[in-house]
Scaffold this active site. Structure first.
Site, short mmCIF file in Angstrom:
data_model
loop_
_atom_site.label_atom_id
_atom_site.label_comp_id
_atom_site.label_asym_id
_atom_site.label_seq_id
_atom_site.Cartn_x
_atom_site.Cartn_y
_atom_site.Cartn_z
N CYS A 36 21.43 3.89 -33.06
CA CYS A 36 21.21 3.62 -32.36
C CYS A 36 21.56 2.98 -31.24
CB CYS A 36 19.44 4.66 -31.88
SG CYS A 36 18.24 3.40 -32.72
N CYS A 85 18.15 1.17 -29.60
CA CYS A 85 17.50 0.19 -30.09
C CYS A 85 17.83 0.11 -31.46
CB CYS A 85 16.08 0.76 -30.20
SG CYS A 85 15.61 2.07 -30.80
#
Length: 143
Positions: free
Chosen positions: A47, A49
């Site tokens: 992902c 983040c």
């Protein structure tokens, strides 16, 4: 599951720092059953983040003078068995990726969950990791 060619750069971003990948439940149990010293376990992820916040924060924090004795990662969505087993050690926390757990003498002492990562910049996360390293990983010299 993503093709390995897509995730290998994300794995290498941590292994280049000396983080050992744990790919099986047995690997996790072997490494986290040790009751001596400190260990950091990173649940890596594909992902944004993880890419923009978590891995850069870990890179900065590991340049600090105080750090955990042992460094490990599992990759969510790739090494499913190892990730599930690692999460079983994160007592009191729901599954989260990415996340960073710190153990001292086989006890979970600090946890950064996705909710602690996704809305902060990497410098802030790195500073928290350094503070936690000082708190739990610093060697106390007896006089």
């Amino acid at each position: 599951m993503y093709p390995e060619i897509m995730v290998s750069p994300m794995r290498e971003e941590l292994t280049r720092l000396g983080v050992q990948e744990l790919k099986t439940a047995e690997d996790v149990d072997r490494e986290l059953s040790s009751d001596k010293g400190t260990a950091m376990v990173i649940v890596n992820s594909i992902c944004g983040c993880a890419a923009g916040r978590m891995r850069p924060a870990v890179r900065v924090a590991l340049q600090y003078s105080t750090k955990p004795d042992r460094l490990f990662s599992v990759f969510a969505g790739q090494d499913t068995e190892a990730t599930e087993r690692a999460r079983s050690y994160f007592t009191g926390h729901l599954p989260s990726s990415p996340c960073i757990a710190l153990f001292r003498d086989a006890k979970l002492v600090h946890m950064l969950e996705r909710s602690d990562i996704e809305h902060r910049d990497s410098a802030d996360i790195a500073n928290e990791l350094k503070r936690v390293f000082d708190q739990y990983c610093a060697t106390v010299v007896q006089q």
